[in-house]
Design an enzyme around this catalytic site. Structure first.
Site, PDB file in Angstrom:
ATOM      1  N   HIS A 178       0.835  -1.201   0.000  1.00  0.00           N
ATOM      2  CA  HIS A 178       0.000   0.000   0.000  1.00  0.00           C
ATOM      3  C   HIS A 178       0.876   1.259   0.000  1.00  0.00           C
ATOM      4  O   HIS A 178       0.456   2.311  -0.476  1.00  0.00           O
ATOM      5  CB  HIS A 178      -0.897   0.038   1.236  1.00  0.00           C
ATOM      6  CG  HIS A 178      -1.936  -1.031   1.276  1.00  0.00           C
ATOM      7  ND1 HIS A 178      -1.684  -2.289   1.766  1.00  0.00           N
ATOM      8  CD2 HIS A 178      -3.231  -1.035   0.881  1.00  0.00           C
ATOM      9  CE1 HIS A 178      -2.784  -3.019   1.676  1.00  0.00           C
ATOM     10  NE2 HIS A 178      -3.732  -2.290   1.149  1.00  0.00           N
ATOM     11  N   ASP A 250      -4.541  -6.244  -7.532  1.00  0.00           N
ATOM     12  CA  ASP A 250      -4.764  -5.568  -6.265  1.00  0.00           C
ATOM     13  C   ASP A 250      -5.077  -4.108  -6.615  1.00  0.00           C
ATOM     14  O   ASP A 250      -4.896  -3.668  -7.752  1.00  0.00           O
ATOM     15  CB  ASP A 250      -3.521  -5.690  -5.380  1.00  0.00           C
ATOM     16  CG  ASP A 250      -3.854  -5.642  -3.897  1.00  0.00           C
ATOM     17  OD1 ASP A 250      -4.963  -5.205  -3.547  1.00  0.00           O
ATOM     18  OD2 ASP A 250      -3.000  -6.040  -3.082  1.00  0.00           O
TER      19      ASP A 250
END
Length: 478
Positions: A178, A250
């Site tokens: 992230h 993702d």
């Protein structure tokens, strides 16, 4: 703009959105063939919301991250009814894991959700991993493989598609994708022996989808993250492992890839690599159209073959059609209520040492370890609430990371110190040691990957969930 090309491009885009109702721009996009929508806790998910999405496009793939444990979108405020992967791996009962998966599938099927972005099939081989940890079934490939299969069988047996993630394996990393691009420093031989077996097992079990990890794996491709690598996505996953289901990225706003390219460029590169669906955690009408237009322009410029885009869109639609064909399984699962299975699993997963018990309301000191970005920030550990239900007047004190402990020596109440991932953090272990130095009777509860126990009583739940907290509170007050 060619209507066919535009519709193909819309089919491979799967965005999330802000707000608790379906925005007008998303309704329009669904009518234009938007292939998927990703739901988050912020959307206040319910059956009526999903009906509104399907009214615009009955074939849209409605997806969600409902792993159980720390990663839940449906039960984020109270905590999950299921203890999460690590707890299931600690118990190591595949029948129990399949039962948990079936109940998660039943819950999603009742809401008419197509796809669960679970299970996490990563082998958590690096104890310092900041983003996987308790989301993994454990550190051994055979353990992770058998529970990945059990979870897939449970959810898909209830008529909802599953998605094994994060290919080719996020377990041996020290960076959260992230925030930045992690590198997996492993040889091809190690990858095949350690990281790939759970994905191979999931494919054999018939998993309908696989999610790519934003990971640099030099043994496969030294220049591009796996999501954008044809070597990883097509040659390895499609070719060597034989996966022919829907391959989804993702979320592309994660800094591992977002720091390298624009969203449209990421989409084109991922599609060229062999990915079928582009997950966008949070989109707007403008950003969605920009991605669509970039994909169409890439096809027209010869950078992305139209056949590849059409193949990707066809795989998205095939997943939707598979879901449609499972209506009988979902109907059957509605009557197969196994209400206590989550608590049963959480109780079985508890690892305890010591014999002291609480006989009056304690002070609960929660050490606020910052959880990964995959975990909704409002997810509670639940320990204080569970103890308060059994011992009214339980008090709570929250410490920020590396914060100073209160004066425990002069506090006459029993003290419960709640920590997370002591095995990962030196400062957490130091906090525990300081607490035990002034109060040897402190009870330590670790909700993550625990360090070796110390003190009078140590309880490891191996996960964050409502039922994990309840199991720990029951044990401490018996």
């Amino acid at each position: 703009m060619s209507g066919d090309l535009s519709r193909l491009a819309m089919t491979v885009l799967h965005p999330g959105y802000e707000g608790t109702s379906v925005p007008d721009w998303l309704r329009r996009a669904l009518g234009e063939g938007l292939g998927g929508v990703v739901l988050f806790a912020r959307n206040d998910i319910n059956a009526q919301l999903v009906r509104h999405l399907r009214a615009e496009n009955p074939d849209t793939v409605v997806a969600i991250d409902e792993e159980g444990g720390a990663v839940t979108r449906l039960e984020v405020l109270a905590g999950s009814s299921f203890p999460g992967n690590r707890a299931l791996g600690v118990v190591d009962d595949v029948t129990l894991t399949e039962r948990v998966g079936r109940q998660i599938g039943r819950m999603l099927g009742e809401l008419d959700i197509t796809l669960n972005y679970a299970p996490d099939a990563d082998v958590n081989s690096n104890p310092a991993n900041p983003v996987i940890g308790i989301r993994s079934f454990g550190p051994a490939p055979d353990l992770v493989s058998r529970h990945t299969v059990a979870y897939v069988n449970g959810v898909q047996g209830a008529g909802v598609a599953t998605c094994a993630k994060h290919f080719p394996g996020h377990g041996d990393t020290v960076t959260d994708s992230h925030l930045a691009l992690p590198t997996v420093h492993a040889s091809r031989e190690v990858l095949f022996a350690r990281d790939l077996p759970p994905f191979r097992a999931a494919i054999t079990a018939g998993v309908r989808s696989i999610m790519s990890g934003h990971l640099l794996v030099p043994a496969l491709d030294p220049s591009m993250p796996a999501t954008l690598s044809r070597t990883a996505m097509t040659e390895l996953l499609r070719g060597e492992l034989g996966f022919d289901g829907m391959l989804v990225t993702d979320a592309i706003e994660m800094q591992a890839v977002a720091a390298m390219f624009t969203p449209g460029e990421i989409a084109v590169r991922a599609l060229s690599a062999g990915v079928d669906a582009i997950c966008v955690g949070l989109a707007t009408e403008e950003s969605l159209h920009a991605m669509r237009d970039t994909i169409v322009a890439a096809v027209r410029a010869g950078e992305l073959p139209e056949e590849r885009l059409a193949e990707a869109a066809a795989r998205v639609l095939a997943l939707s059609q598979w879901y449609g064909a499972q209506a009988a399984l979902r109907d059957k699962a509605r009557g197969d209520v196994d209400e206590g299975v989550g608590l049963e699993a959480a109780r079985a997963a508890l690892t305890t040492s010591g014999t002291a018990r609480l006989d009056r309301a304690p002070l609960v000191v929660e050490v606020n370890t910052r959880l990964s970005k995959a975990v909704d920030p409002s997810t509670p550990t639940g320990i204080t609430a569970a103890l308060t239900a059994l011992l009214p007047n339980t008090a709570r004190l929250q410490l920020e990371p590396m914060g100073d402990l209160p004066d425990l020596a002069s506090d006459g109440r029993p003290v419960v110190l709640v920590v997370h991932d002591a095995a990962r953090y030196d400062w957490v272990r130091s906090t525990v040691a300081k607490a035990l130095a002034v109060r040897p009777d402190v009870i330590v509860v670790d909700t993550g990957v625990p360090a070796p126990p110390g003190g009078a009583v140590h309880v490891a739940t191996h996960g964050i969930s409502r039922v994990s907290a309840q199991a720990a509170a029951e044990w401490l007050t018996q």
